[in-house]
Scaffold this active site. Structure first.
Site, short mmCIF file in Angstrom:
data_model
loop_
_atom_site.label_atom_id
_atom_site.label_comp_id
_atom_site.label_asym_id
_atom_site.label_seq_id
_atom_site.Cartn_x
_atom_site.Cartn_y
_atom_site.Cartn_z
N GLU A 29 0.90 -1.36 -0.26
CA GLU A 29 -0.47 0.20 -0.44
C GLU A 29 0.81 1.09 0.54
O GLU A 29 1.66 1.80 0.77
CB GLU A 29 -0.70 -0.08 1.12
CG GLU A 29 -1.94 -0.86 1.18
CD GLU A 29 -2.85 -0.88 2.39
OE1 GLU A 29 -3.10 -2.41 3.16
OE2 GLU A 29 -2.30 -0.80 4.04
N LEU A 58 -6.01 -1.62 -1.61
CA LEU A 58 -5.73 -1.60 0.57
C LEU A 58 -6.07 -2.98 1.40
O LEU A 58 -7.16 -3.07 1.62
CB LEU A 58 -6.40 -0.54 1.24
CG LEU A 58 -6.36 0.90 0.77
CD1 LEU A 58 -6.75 2.01 1.52
CD2 LEU A 58 -4.24 0.99 0.90
N ALA A 59 -5.68 -3.75 0.69
CA ALA A 59 -5.97 -4.93 1.60
C ALA A 59 -5.29 -6.27 1.28
O ALA A 59 -4.78 -7.09 0.47
CB ALA A 59 -7.56 -5.86 -0.25
N GLU A 60 -4.71 -6.14 2.88
CA GLU A 60 -3.45 -7.49 3.32
C GLU A 60 -3.92 -8.14 3.30
O GLU A 60 -2.59 -9.21 2.69
CB GLU A 60 -3.00 -7.14 4.42
CG GLU A 60 -2.78 -5.22 5.37
CD GLU A 60 -4.01 -4.24 5.10
OE1 GLU A 60 -3.47 -3.33 4.94
OE2 GLU A 60 -5.03 -4.61 5.36
N GLN A 82 1.79 -1.78 5.66
CA GLN A 82 1.80 -0.40 6.37
C GLN A 82 2.81 -0.03 7.56
O GLN A 82 3.02 0.59 7.58
CB GLN A 82 0.75 0.32 5.51
CG GLN A 82 1.25 1.55 5.55
CD GLN A 82 0.30 2.62 5.05
OE1 GLN A 82 -1.63 2.65 5.07
NE2 GLN A 82 0.17 2.99 3.93
N PRO A 89 -5.46 -8.69 9.16
CA PRO A 89 -6.07 -8.82 8.12
C PRO A 89 -5.34 -10.45 7.27
O PRO A 89 -5.75 -11.12 7.06
CB PRO A 89 -6.60 -7.95 7.32
CG PRO A 89 -6.04 -7.01 8.29
CD PRO A 89 -5.31 -6.93 8.70
N HIS A 129 -1.33 0.97 15.69
CA HIS A 129 0.05 1.63 14.93
C HIS A 129 1.31 1.58 15.62
O HIS A 129 2.36 1.54 15.35
CB HIS A 129 -0.07 3.39 14.45
CG HIS A 129 -1.37 4.07 13.50
ND1 HIS A 129 -2.60 3.48 13.77
CD2 HIS A 129 -0.76 4.23 11.90
CE1 HIS A 129 -2.61 4.30 12.66
NE2 HIS A 129 -2.26 4.29 11.80
#
Length: 334
Positions: A29, A58-60, A82, A89, A129
């Site tokens: 990403e 945006l799709a791990e 990221q 996920p 994060h």
């Protein structure tokens, strides 16, 4: 000797790997045009083209699943999650497929991929994060796990991870991205080899990733009080270097494990168990641990209270049995 930041060392490692091997591809990403949140992939798309370093949705889970398929076609993907907690996920893909594919196919299919994970705290970040998620990956057979603590090792370990025939979870301490040191970027110590960052005689501090610097600061502070603490940087959690760790603890007779992750069921507990099993008759005190609190990651203003620091390490060192005339097998502790 040139000065580099850790982010620059990682960028150089990716650039050198792409240039050396046409099968190495980098994606994730915002890693393409933007160069990643922390600019680790800056300039790679411009230099090598969008077929070698490119952005994904945006799709791990999709990123990792796509990478598994690419390994079957002969590629060596390097993917970026990221942030640490953003990788969850993709966890099913990592555990069920990435880690198991070689075993499932009886060695017919290897998975030579690297999953880069900016991890841990110290940046004033918020929930999702700043996780220290290494225990999940270390507990998964089939994965190798690296956690550099220095600029030089960031380059070395990433190059070795990309060249490895098995999947590697590469944990990059976010707080160290813009730390710098004077070093030539060259491939150094092999995977699975710990190093002694500071020699000592009184006790061993074992650490990895972002906590190594904290352990070194604690050792420097302890020296002012006349205590000599040895600091061991694990560098990789899998493979684990029992030889270097045990040799250090046998020399000093005392051991404190320092990790940023919360204590319960963490990597530090495994390290403490391995030390106790291999060094029991050399220990003058129980193996102790220093870690973050067993809570979800707190708001930024409370971060300094949550993370293990120099004072917490020194307090733990003070709890070690320092009277060598007392047989530790019969010592009573509160």
């Amino acid at each position: 000797m040139p000065r580099h930041t850790m982010a620059q060392a990682l960028n150089t490692a990716l650039r050198d790997a792409i240039a050396a091997d046409p099968n190495v591809v980098v994606f994730g990403e915002d890693v393409g045009t933007l160069g990643g949140v922390f600019r680790v992939t800056d300039g790679l798309t411009r230099e090598f083209g969008a077929d070698r370093c490119f952005d994904t949705p945006l799709a791990e889970s999709g990123i990792v699943g796509f990478a598994v398929g690419m390994t079957m076609a002969g590629f060596k993907p390097v993917v970026e999650m990221q942030f640490d907690a953003f990788a969850y996920p993709a966890f099913e893909q990592i555990v069920s497929h990435v880690a198991k594919l070689r075993n499932r196919t009886r060695g017919a299919l290897a998975v030579p991929m690297v999953i880069r994970v900016p991890y841990a705290g110290g940046i004033g970040g918020v929930e999702h994060h700043c996780d220290s998620s290494e225990a999940y990956y270390v507990h998964t057979p089939g994965l190798k796990v690296a956690a550099p603590a220095t600029v030089a090792d960031a380059y070395t370990l990433l190059r070795r991870a990309i060249d490895d025939p098995d999947p590697v979870v590469f944990l990059e301490p976010k707080r160290l991205y813009f730390s710098s040191e004077e070093t030539d970027l060259a491939i150094g110590e092999p995977f699975g080899r710990a190093v002694v960052r500071r020699p000592g005689t009184d006790a061993t501090l074992i650490s990895y990733g972002p906590s190594v610097g904290v352990a070194l600061d604690a050792a420097a502070a302890a020296a002012e009080d006349g205590r000599s603490l040895e600091v061991v940087d694990l560098r990789t959690l899998v493979p684990f270097d029992d030889e270097t760790v045990a040799a250090s603890v046998r020399r000093t007779g005392r051991c404190v494990v320092v990790q940023e992750a919360q204590a319960f069921a963490g990597v530090g507990a495994e390290i403490a168990a391995r030390v106790q099993e291999r060094c029991f008759h050399h220990l003058h005190a129980p193996v102790l641990r220093v870690a973050s609190l067993d809570i979800p990651y707190p708001p930024p203003k409370l971060e300094r209270l949550h993370l293990p620091g120099v004072d917490r390490i020194l307090d733990t060192v003070d709890r070690l049995q320092w009277d060598d005339s007392v047989d530790p097998r019969w010592a009573v502790t509160a």
